[in-house]
Design an enzyme around this catalytic site. Structure first.
Site, PDB file in Angstrom:
ATOM      1  N   ARG A 151      -7.576  -3.004   3.349  1.00 32.56           N
ATOM      2  CA  ARG A 151      -6.888  -4.379   2.983  1.00 32.56           C
ATOM      3  C   ARG A 151      -5.632  -3.875   2.277  1.00 32.56           C
ATOM      4  NH1 ARG A 151     -10.050  -6.329  -1.893  1.00 32.56           N
ATOM      5  NH2 ARG A 151     -10.101  -4.120  -2.047  1.00 32.56           N
ATOM      6  N   ASN A 210     -12.127  -8.503   1.007  1.00 31.23           N
ATOM      7  CA  ASN A 210     -12.987  -7.627   1.448  1.00 31.23           C
ATOM      8  C   ASN A 210     -14.502  -9.173   1.887  1.00 31.23           C
ATOM      9  OD1 ASN A 210     -12.215  -5.213   2.429  1.00 31.23           O
ATOM     10  ND2 ASN A 210     -13.934  -4.188   0.116  1.00 31.23           N
TER      11      ASN A 210
END
Length: 102
Positions: free
Chosen positions: A20, A38
């Site tokens: 990320r 996520n």
């Protein structure tokens, strides 16, 4: 200026490897807006909005990921060229940049 909107899902070994963070950095470098998070199914999912050529570069990044990741697949859940202002607003919410969501 025409904007392309993608909603993506990246599977493989992509959680717990700073995927990320690197995705956010790449999106910011390309001048994209959106978010990444996520998902409960161990994938990383998100939305990116920007110029078509920048989105293509971003998709290439997603397919490789950072060196610590092992990307198996990138699924485009949505791929909308010439996205309307309403579509963009709905996808971004209150965000004005590219953020990591929890």
């Amino acid at each position: 200026m025409s904007q392309t909107l993608i909603q993506f899902k990246v599977t493989g070994d992509v959680q717990g490897v700073n995927f990320r963070h690197y995705t956010q950095k790449e999106a910011q470098k390309l001048g994209l807006k959106g978010h990444v998070y996520n998902h409960d199914d161990s994938s990383v999912q998100g939305v990116a909005i920007g110029a078509e050529e920048k989105i293509k570069q971003f998709q290439y990044f997603l397919s490789k990921g950072p060196s610590s990741a092992d990307v198996h697949n990138v699924e485009l859940i949505k791929n909308q060229q010439n996205a309307s202002e309403e579509d963009i607003k709905n996808a971004l919410g209150d965000s004005s940049g590219f953020e990591v969501r929890r």
